[in-house]
Design an enzyme around this catalytic site. Structure first.
Site, mmCIF file in Angstrom:
data_model
loop_
_atom_site.group_PDB
_atom_site.id
_atom_site.type_symbol
_atom_site.label_atom_id
_atom_site.label_comp_id
_atom_site.label_asym_id
_atom_site.label_seq_id
_atom_site.Cartn_x
_atom_site.Cartn_y
_atom_site.Cartn_z
ATOM 1 N N SER A 1 2.883 -1.537 10.523
ATOM 2 C CA SER A 1 5.008 -1.646 11.501
ATOM 3 C C SER A 1 5.601 -2.703 10.853
ATOM 4 C CB SER A 1 4.902 -1.647 12.383
ATOM 5 O OG SER A 1 4.816 0.457 12.342
ATOM 6 N N HIS B 1 -9.688 1.352 5.505
ATOM 7 C CA HIS B 1 -8.162 1.405 5.975
ATOM 8 C C HIS B 1 -8.930 2.575 7.091
ATOM 9 C CE1 HIS B 1 -4.131 2.319 6.958
ATOM 10 N NE2 HIS B 1 -3.832 2.095 6.145
ATOM 11 N N GLY C 1 2.383 2.560 11.152
ATOM 12 C CA GLY C 1 3.562 3.468 10.624
ATOM 13 C C GLY C 1 4.183 3.931 12.199
ATOM 14 N N GLU D 1 -5.504 -4.557 11.272
ATOM 15 C CA GLU D 1 -4.784 -3.923 10.946
ATOM 16 C C GLU D 1 -4.813 -2.770 12.260
ATOM 17 O OE1 GLU D 1 -2.005 -1.816 7.453
ATOM 18 O OE2 GLU D 1 -4.447 -0.514 7.910
ATOM 19 N N GLU E 1 -6.666 5.465 7.947
ATOM 20 C CA GLU E 1 -6.329 6.341 7.841
ATOM 21 C C GLU E 1 -8.061 7.178 7.220
ATOM 22 O OE1 GLU E 1 -1.752 5.497 6.919
ATOM 23 O OE2 GLU E 1 -3.187 5.970 5.352
ATOM 24 N N ASN F 1 0.749 -1.152 0.167
ATOM 25 C CA ASN F 1 0.038 0.189 0.336
ATOM 26 C C ASN F 1 0.858 1.346 0.313
ATOM 27 O OD1 ASN F 1 -2.052 2.218 0.338
ATOM 28 N ND2 ASN F 1 -2.018 1.824 2.309
ATOM 29 N N TRP F 2 0.662 1.626 -1.675
ATOM 30 C CA TRP F 2 1.973 3.127 -1.016
ATOM 31 C C TRP F 2 1.273 4.309 -0.446
ATOM 32 C CZ3 TRP F 2 4.084 2.958 -6.859
ATOM 33 C CH2 TRP F 2 4.582 1.932 -7.415
ATOM 34 N N LYS F 3 0.324 4.444 -0.443
ATOM 35 C CA LYS F 3 -0.416 5.660 0.236
ATOM 36 C C LYS F 3 -0.458 6.398 -0.472
ATOM 37 C CE LYS F 3 0.224 3.527 4.715
ATOM 38 N NZ LYS F 3 -0.375 3.924 6.579
ATOM 39 N N GLY G 1 2.385 -0.724 4.592
ATOM 40 C CA GLY G 1 2.814 0.543 4.221
ATOM 41 C C GLY G 1 4.442 0.307 3.739
ATOM 42 N N GLY G 2 4.862 1.270 4.757
ATOM 43 C CA GLY G 2 5.876 2.302 4.158
ATOM 44 C C GLY G 2 7.386 1.169 4.107
#
Length: 253
Positions: A213, A96, A174, A168, A98, A10-12, A234-235
Site C-alpha cells: 500500500s 512475491h 493491496g 512486503e 501472491e 509491479n503492474w501484476k 503495486g496499484g
C-alpha cells in the site's frame, strides 16, 4: 555506505499492450530524468517487448514479475531467464507473496530462481514478509529472517551483493493497511543484519525496499529511514501521473 533509491512498479496482471504504450507516453520523465532515483517497471510478459522499445533512452529500466529456473525445455507456460534478457530485462521479482500463496511457490523454488537470475546477470528482487497472524504473535522478524536465509543460503557473498530484497508484509499488500515507518525500518534493519551474518560487509550495499500500500502520500516517510532504500509499488504504479509524483516524493533522502 550510501545506497541509491530504487522505485519499482509491479503492474501484476494489469494492462494490455496498447494500455502499456499509452502509459509509457504519459510517464516519460521531464528533461533530466528522475533525478537521483532508479526507476523500473515490471509489466505482464505480453507488454514487455512494447515497453522495451518505448523505454529506450529514457533511463527507465524493465523488469519481469517471475522467471523459471531452467534455460529451456518442456516447461509449458514458463519463461526462461535468457528470454527475459533478450527482452532487455534488468530486474525480476521473485517470491512475491501472491505467488507463494496462489502458485504454492516454496522456499526451495524461490532460491533456485534467485540463483538462475544471478547466473544470467538479472537482478533478483526477492520478496519476503509475514502475514497478520505472525505479526500479531510477535513472530514477524524471526519468520522473515528465515525466508531470507533460505533464499540466499547457497549464494556467495558476491552474489548476495547483487540481490535486492523487498519487504512486503502480506497483511498490507493491496489492503490499505500500512505499517508505520518505524515498523518497516525495524524489519529492514533485521533483514540487513541477517545478510550481514551471511555475507559480512556486503549487506551495507544491499538495497532493501518496502512494499505494501505504498502511495505518493506516504513514500517519503519510508525512504527517510536509514535502512529503507525505495519501494516495490503495486496499484499506485498503474497511473502514470501518480507514479511520477510518487517518484518525485522519494527524492527526499
Amino acid at each position: 555506505m550510501e545506497r541509491k533509491i530504487l522505485i519499482v512498479g509491479n503492474w501484476k496482471m494489469n494492462k494490455d499492450v496498447s494500455e502499456a504504450v499509452v502509459f509509457a507516453k504519459e510517464f516519460y520523465p521531464e528533461p533530466g530524468g528522475f533525478g537521483d532515483v532508479d526507476v523500473a517497471v515490471c509489466p505482464p510478459f505480453t507488454a514487455m517487448a512494447a515497453l522495451k522499445e518505448a523505454f529506450t533512452n529514457t533511463g527507465i529500466m524493465l523488469g519481469a514479475q517471475n522467471v523459471f529456473y531452467e534455460d529451456r525445455g518442456a516447461f509449458t507456460g514458463e519463461v526462461s531467464p535468457s528470454m527475459l534478457k533478450d527482452l532487455g530485462c534488468k530486474f525480476v521479482i521473485i517470491g512475491h507473496s501472491e505467488r507463494r500463496e496462489h502458485m504454492k511457490e516454496t522456499d526451495k523454488e524461490i532460491g533456485r530462481k534467485v540463483m538462475v537470475a544471478l547466473k544470467h546477470r538479472l537482478t533478483p528482487i526477492l520478496c519476503v514478509g509475514e502475514d497478520l497472524k505472525q505479526r500479531e504473535m510477535g513472530r514477524a522478524v524471526g519468520f522473515v529472517r528465515v525466508q531470507v536465509d533460505k533464499a540466499l543460503v547457497d549464494l556467495s557473498s558476491e552474489e548476495m551483493g547483487r540481490v535486492v530484497i523487498a519487504y512486503e508484509p502480506v497483511w498490507a499488500i493491496g489492503t490499505g493497511r500500512t505499517p508505520t515507518s518505524g515498523q518497516v525500518e525495524e524489519m529492514c534493519q533485521a533483514i540487513r543484519a541477517t545478510v550481514a551474518g551471511m555475507a559480512g560487509a556486503v549487506a551495507q550495499g544491499m538495497r532493501i525496499l518496502y512494499g505494501g500500500s505504498v502511495q505518493k502520500e506516504n513514500i517519503a516517510q519510508f525512504v527517510q529511514e536509514p535502512n529503507i532504500d525505495g519501494a516495490l509499488v503495486g496499484g499506485a504504479s498503474l497511473r502514470a501521473a501518480d507514479f511520477r509524483e510518487l517518484i518525485a516524493q522519494a527524492q527526499v533522502r
